[in-house]
Design an enzyme around this catalytic site. Sequence first.
Site, PDB file in Angstrom:
ATOM      1  N   SER A 168       0.836  -1.189   0.000  1.00  0.00           N
ATOM      2  CA  SER A 168       0.000   0.000   0.000  1.00  0.00           C
ATOM      3  C   SER A 168       0.881   1.253   0.000  1.00  0.00           C
ATOM      4  O   SER A 168       1.714   1.424  -0.891  1.00  0.00           O
ATOM      5  CB  SER A 168      -0.952  -0.051   1.197  1.00  0.00           C
ATOM      6  OG  SER A 168      -1.941   0.939   1.116  1.00  0.00           O
ATOM      7  N   ARG A 238     -12.058   6.358  10.278  1.00  0.00           N
ATOM      8  CA  ARG A 238     -11.589   4.970  10.226  1.00  0.00           C
ATOM      9  C   ARG A 238     -12.652   4.045   9.644  1.00  0.00           C
ATOM     10  O   ARG A 238     -12.339   3.130   8.879  1.00  0.00           O
ATOM     11  CB  ARG A 238     -11.199   4.500  11.633  1.00  0.00           C
ATOM     12  CG  ARG A 238     -10.686   3.073  11.689  1.00  0.00           C
ATOM     13  CD  ARG A 238      -9.446   2.887  10.845  1.00  0.00           C
ATOM     14  NE  ARG A 238      -8.831   1.593  11.065  1.00  0.00           N
ATOM     15  CZ  ARG A 238      -7.748   1.160  10.432  1.00  0.00           C
ATOM     16  NH1 ARG A 238      -7.159   1.935   9.541  1.00  0.00           N
ATOM     17  NH2 ARG A 238      -7.242  -0.022  10.693  1.00  0.00           N
ATOM     18  N   ASP A 333      -9.001  -6.240  -4.747  1.00  0.00           N
ATOM     19  CA  ASP A 333      -8.575  -4.945  -4.209  1.00  0.00           C
ATOM     20  C   ASP A 333      -9.057  -3.840  -5.149  1.00  0.00           C
ATOM     21  O   ASP A 333      -8.548  -3.682  -6.249  1.00  0.00           O
ATOM     22  CB  ASP A 333      -7.055  -4.913  -4.082  1.00  0.00           C
ATOM     23  CG  ASP A 333      -6.515  -3.642  -3.439  1.00  0.00           C
ATOM     24  OD1 ASP A 333      -7.313  -2.714  -3.198  1.00  0.00           O
ATOM     25  OD2 ASP A 333      -5.304  -3.578  -3.189  1.00  0.00           O
ATOM     26  N   HIS A 366      -8.295  -4.946  -0.230  1.00  0.00           N
ATOM     27  CA  HIS A 366      -6.970  -4.345  -0.060  1.00  0.00           C
ATOM     28  C   HIS A 366      -6.232  -4.948   1.131  1.00  0.00           C
ATOM     29  O   HIS A 366      -5.005  -5.066   1.120  1.00  0.00           O
ATOM     30  CB  HIS A 366      -7.118  -2.837   0.114  1.00  0.00           C
ATOM     31  CG  HIS A 366      -5.820  -2.101   0.183  1.00  0.00           C
ATOM     32  ND1 HIS A 366      -4.875  -2.157  -0.833  1.00  0.00           N
ATOM     33  CD2 HIS A 366      -5.285  -1.289   1.141  1.00  0.00           C
ATOM     34  CE1 HIS A 366      -3.824  -1.422  -0.503  1.00  0.00           C
ATOM     35  NE2 HIS A 366      -4.050  -0.895   0.688  1.00  0.00           N
ATOM     36  N   ASP A 367      -6.961  -5.337   2.152  1.00  0.00           N
ATOM     37  CA  ASP A 367      -6.334  -5.919   3.344  1.00  0.00           C
ATOM     38  C   ASP A 367      -5.639  -7.248   3.070  1.00  0.00           C
ATOM     39  O   ASP A 367      -4.929  -7.762   3.951  1.00  0.00           O
ATOM     40  CB  ASP A 367      -7.375  -6.128   4.445  1.00  0.00           C
ATOM     41  CG  ASP A 367      -7.540  -4.903   5.330  1.00  0.00           C
ATOM     42  OD1 ASP A 367      -6.754  -3.948   5.172  1.00  0.00           O
ATOM     43  OD2 ASP A 367      -8.463  -4.895   6.174  1.00  0.00           O
TER      44      ASP A 367
END
Length: 392
Positions: A168, A238, A333, A366-367
Amino acid sequence: MAAAEPIPQPDDSLPPTAKSVGAVKSELMHFNGPLRLTSGTGLPEYDLMVETYGQLNPQKTNAILICHALTGNHHAAGYYQDSTERPGWWDEFIGPGKPIDTDQFFVVSLNNLGGCSGSSGPLSINPLTGKAYGPTFPMVTVTDWVNTQAQLADRLGIECWAAVIGGSLGGMQTLEWSIRYPDRLKHAVIIASAPKLSPQNIAFNEVARQCILRDPEFKEGHYLEHQAYPKDGLTQARMLGHITYLSNAGMNTKFGRRTSTQYLDYRLSPEFEVERYLHHQGERFCGRFDANTYLLMTKALDYFDPAAQFQNDLSACVEQAKANFLVLAFSSDWRFSPDRSVELVDALITAGKGVTYACIESDAGHDAFLLPIPRYVNLLSSYLKVVSKDIL
């Protein structure tokens, strides 16, 4: 199209010989300034919080730098003695017998300048005023981070990294390393990243920042002086960010439309499991992260665009790189989509650079770059075995 791989339990993908690096300690390293920053401002001096794993060989050729993502820090592996904290954020990947094998490599991980985990940042005391910097801490960029990382390498006596690795925002730092210091790394591993943010990503970051800036407890960034904290704003930021780190398929598998009660309440309070999950993540985040730091880090993301200095020609931008590249992306992602990795790969090929690319099937979004997905683990392990041969 191949079916998405399920997210495995950690032990499913690690060889039986893989072990933790065990108990680790952080080290605060002080650097005398002045430090000139990209913005034209500077710092009279600064600190970096650092952890290292493994042993540096006598030739100092086996060092790997780990660059963290947006809300990461220096604690990448192992655990702290007498602490209930979870292991480091990339513990499944760093250690004896793991992809980044500490029996082979000396691994360096740091909290970036502007961070809130020990390195100089908004929570630090300004030596010129004796008060916390707060919102007066200068804007930092990926270039600034890489320059301070180079000073850290000098302090450790490392002239050239065997590899620089990042996912990232960490991948952006890795790319910047290959461009700015081409003689100081042999391999660049860029994971779930992009050569610059898309307008959509910049928009997400701005909405997140506005959540914080509009919180009455933000106090124009001087919340510490007022014994206040913009908890609601940071929680919302968040929650928004976390949605972009997941995928629709992954969220459907994990939560579906399940509710926490048998019957709907017909109220505005959270009822769906996914709602409660996001609230939980936001609350947890507020306990470990600083709001001013979040603003700085997201702006650093937005500003990154190394090709802008080359008339937006990415292949010309990477022309000076000398490292070999491994570029990895994940199928689900959408924040840093595989197309963005392919964009970088195409530029590297045009520039005649050595590059290996893979897109890994996963529904984790994405994680996924944080998770020990078997094909991902195997690819990274195989590549790093090649890296280890270069240090002999």
